[in-house]
Design a protein around this motif. Sequence first.
Motif, PDB file in Angstrom:
ATOM      1  N   THR A 248     -22.201  35.155  19.609  1.00  0.00           N
ATOM      2  CA  THR A 248     -20.829  35.471  20.029  1.00  0.00           C
ATOM      3  C   THR A 248     -19.880  35.308  18.846  1.00  0.00           C
ATOM      4  OG1 THR A 248     -21.345  34.608  22.200  1.00  0.00           O
ATOM      5  CG2 THR A 248     -19.013  34.935  21.700  1.00  0.00           C
ATOM      6  N   VAL A 249     -19.055  36.327  18.600  1.00  0.00           N
ATOM      7  CA  VAL A 249     -18.061  36.228  17.519  1.00  0.00           C
ATOM      8  C   VAL A 249     -16.658  36.400  18.084  1.00  0.00           C
ATOM      9  CG1 VAL A 249     -19.551  37.036  15.637  1.00  0.00           C
ATOM     10  CG2 VAL A 249     -18.229  38.717  16.975  1.00  0.00           C
ATOM     11  N   LEU A 250     -15.720  35.890  17.301  1.00  0.00           N
ATOM     12  CA  LEU A 250     -14.307  36.132  17.562  1.00  0.00           C
ATOM     13  C   LEU A 250     -13.834  37.113  16.499  1.00  0.00           C
ATOM     14  CD1 LEU A 250     -11.803  34.922  19.217  1.00  0.00           C
ATOM     15  CD2 LEU A 250     -11.263  33.806  17.045  1.00  0.00           C
ATOM     16  N   ILE A 251     -13.182  38.184  16.939  1.00  0.00           N
ATOM     17  CA  ILE A 251     -12.486  39.048  15.973  1.00  0.00           C
ATOM     18  C   ILE A 251     -11.006  38.763  16.176  1.00  0.00           C
ATOM     19  CG2 ILE A 251     -12.173  41.376  15.066  1.00  0.00           C
ATOM     20  CD1 ILE A 251     -14.730  42.235  16.429  1.00  0.00           C
ATOM     21  N   ALA A 252     -10.366  38.241  15.127  1.00  0.00           N
ATOM     22  CA  ALA A 252      -8.992  37.742  15.278  1.00  0.00           C
ATOM     23  C   ALA A 252      -8.108  38.352  14.207  1.00  0.00           C
ATOM     24  CB  ALA A 252      -8.983  36.221  15.142  1.00  0.00           C
ATOM     25  N   ALA A 253      -6.855  38.634  14.590  1.00  0.00           N
ATOM     26  CA  ALA A 253      -5.914  39.229  13.639  1.00  0.00           C
ATOM     27  C   ALA A 253      -4.559  38.548  13.734  1.00  0.00           C
ATOM     28  CB  ALA A 253      -5.746  40.720  13.928  1.00  0.00           C
ATOM     29  N   ALA A 254      -3.864  38.517  12.610  1.00  0.00           N
ATOM     30  CA  ALA A 254      -2.448  38.117  12.583  1.00  0.00           C
ATOM     31  C   ALA A 254      -1.714  39.163  11.771  1.00  0.00           C
ATOM     32  CB  ALA A 254      -2.272  36.745  11.943  1.00  0.00           C
ATOM     33  N   VAL A 255      -0.594  39.632  12.295  1.00  0.00           N
ATOM     34  CA  VAL A 255       0.219  40.590  11.531  1.00  0.00           C
ATOM     35  C   VAL A 255       1.664  40.103  11.497  1.00  0.00           C
ATOM     36  CG1 VAL A 255      -1.226  42.516  12.341  1.00  0.00           C
ATOM     37  CG2 VAL A 255       0.962  42.089  13.431  1.00  0.00           C
ATOM     38  N   ARG A 256       2.342  40.525  10.462  1.00  0.00           N
ATOM     39  CA  ARG A 256       3.787  40.265  10.381  1.00  0.00           C
ATOM     40  C   ARG A 256       4.498  41.563  10.703  1.00  0.00           C
ATOM     41  NH1 ARG A 256       5.126  35.420   8.739  1.00  0.00           N
ATOM     42  NH2 ARG A 256       3.435  34.215   7.807  1.00  0.00           N
ATOM     43  N   LEU A 257       5.442  41.452  11.616  1.00  0.00           N
ATOM     44  CA  LEU A 257       6.189  42.627  12.037  1.00  0.00           C
ATOM     45  C   LEU A 257       7.649  42.186  12.081  1.00  0.00           C
ATOM     46  CD1 LEU A 257       5.625  45.515  12.840  1.00  0.00           C
ATOM     47  CD2 LEU A 257       5.061  44.748  15.122  1.00  0.00           C
ATOM     48  N   GLY A 258       8.393  42.476  11.023  1.00  0.00           N
ATOM     49  CA  GLY A 258       9.774  42.011  10.942  1.00  0.00           C
ATOM     50  C   GLY A 258       9.821  40.495  11.002  1.00  0.00           C
ATOM     51  N   ALA A 259      10.634  39.976  11.922  1.00  0.00           N
ATOM     52  CA  ALA A 259      10.796  38.521  12.021  1.00  0.00           C
ATOM     53  C   ALA A 259       9.649  37.864  12.779  1.00  0.00           C
ATOM     54  CB  ALA A 259      12.111  38.215  12.735  1.00  0.00           C
ATOM     55  N   ALA A 260       8.789  38.684  13.377  1.00  0.00           N
ATOM     56  CA  ALA A 260       7.736  38.099  14.221  1.00  0.00           C
ATOM     57  C   ALA A 260       6.398  38.052  13.476  1.00  0.00           C
ATOM     58  CB  ALA A 260       7.577  38.920  15.494  1.00  0.00           C
ATOM     59  N   ARG A 261       5.627  37.040  13.828  1.00  0.00           N
ATOM     60  CA  ARG A 261       4.242  36.963  13.368  1.00  0.00           C
ATOM     61  C   ARG A 261       3.426  36.995  14.653  1.00  0.00           C
ATOM     62  NH1 ARG A 261       0.600  33.069  12.986  1.00  0.00           N
ATOM     63  NH2 ARG A 261      -0.878  33.074  11.269  1.00  0.00           N
ATOM     64  N   LEU A 262       2.602  38.036  14.808  1.00  0.00           N
ATOM     65  CA  LEU A 262       1.884  38.231  16.072  1.00  0.00           C
ATOM     66  C   LEU A 262       0.399  38.005  15.857  1.00  0.00           C
ATOM     67  CD1 LEU A 262       3.637  41.527  17.277  1.00  0.00           C
ATOM     68  CD2 LEU A 262       4.299  39.167  17.754  1.00  0.00           C
ATOM     69  N   ILE A 263      -0.232  37.315  16.817  1.00  0.00           N
ATOM     70  CA  ILE A 263      -1.673  37.094  16.717  1.00  0.00           C
ATOM     71  C   ILE A 263      -2.351  37.629  17.974  1.00  0.00           C
ATOM     72  CG2 ILE A 263      -1.546  35.084  15.214  1.00  0.00           C
ATOM     73  CD1 ILE A 263      -2.016  33.319  17.697  1.00  0.00           C
ATOM     74  N   ASP A 264      -3.618  37.987  17.799  1.00  0.00           N
ATOM     75  CA  ASP A 264      -4.400  38.438  18.956  1.00  0.00           C
ATOM     76  C   ASP A 264      -5.876  38.314  18.584  1.00  0.00           C
ATOM     77  OD1 ASP A 264      -5.048  39.420  21.457  1.00  0.00           O
ATOM     78  OD2 ASP A 264      -3.850  41.245  21.267  1.00  0.00           O
ATOM     79  N   ASN A 265      -6.741  38.418  19.563  1.00  0.00           N
ATOM     80  CA  ASN A 265      -8.176  38.277  19.286  1.00  0.00           C
ATOM     81  C   ASN A 265      -8.981  38.857  20.444  1.00  0.00           C
ATOM     82  OD1 ASN A 265      -9.123  36.104  21.315  1.00  0.00           O
ATOM     83  ND2 ASN A 265      -7.246  35.241  20.459  1.00  0.00           N
ATOM     84  N   VAL A 266     -10.247  39.130  20.145  1.00  0.00           N
ATOM     85  CA  VAL A 266     -11.214  39.457  21.210  1.00  0.00           C
ATOM     86  C   VAL A 266     -12.484  38.643  20.948  1.00  0.00           C
ATOM     87  CG1 VAL A 266     -10.421  41.806  21.797  1.00  0.00           C
ATOM     88  CG2 VAL A 266     -11.994  41.489  19.868  1.00  0.00           C
TER      89      VAL A 266
END
Length: 286
Positions: A258-276
């Motif tokens: 089992t793996v986690l694919i995880a991302a963080a992006v910067r979008l203007g003032a926000a830093r957004l994270i998500d994963n599957v």
Amino acid sequence: MDVVHSVDRMREISSSHRRAGETVALVPTMGALHAGHLALVRRAGSVASRVVVSIFVNPSQFGPEEDLASYPRDLQSDLAALEPLGVDHVFNPDASEVYPQGYQTRVRVTEVENHLCGLSRPVHFSGVATVVLKLFNMCLPDYAIFGMKDYQQVRVIERMVQDLNVGVEIVRHPTVRESDGLAMSSRNRYLTSDQRKRAPAIYATLKRLKNDVMTGLRDAAVILERGRRELTEAGLDLEYLNVCDAGTLDDVARVEDTVLIAAAVRLGAARLIDNVLVNPFEEEDA
Ligand code: AMP
């Protein structure tokens, strides 16, 4: 619904519930509640007879350049959102009581924190582990509910509970999303309307990568190359995209468990994270 500010009173309330044979589930939050938080609260009601929601913007998990001062705070609308859900107690302590003069102890989960978000937020996870252990000691829950959107946070807490023999059962709850797939977050309100339109590309990409793995792709370098290209084409400023072991969060070169694919992006003032979470061997295991 009872709003509790005092640490001593919170402990007394939970102790008396437990003495009466009831079970207590805690949902730790920083407020600015949205439907993701409310799903955790409903889950809490399904696992225990008493539900405590803590609302505390924890200063020790914010770095000096981060958004502690501007983090959204609106206790009255949070209470209005919780009222219909059958919450027994809202615990809203003051920072001066959580971290009184002379306070100096920190909990560090040294390896799990040293990946993904921990690399750009060096004090974050020790602040989280510290406040969560303190909230456990203040609210004395049998269960605590955490959202999978913050998967690294879940692993930090699970590891801490195991390492320190903490008698609280950690319950993972799936990520709650907007209809276009964007993971709900208190920080989504920082997005302009143009940024908001670009943000769903994060989950769309993660879902495509998950599908690639489920249909046979195993080489992490290829997965990452595809993902980086898609996110960049969607106009997102990528902080990280990783394929890692779902337990340790160490990077993997090939998907073999089992793996986690995880991302963080910067979008203007926000830093957004998500994963599957991806387990292509699920069916074989079953
Ligand atoms: P926060 O108030 O952002 O510290 O989050 C409090 C809890 O809510 C944490 O366990 C988060 O993982 C969880 N949470 C936040 N957003 C979501 C979401 N979209 N879906 C599920 N859980 C979430």
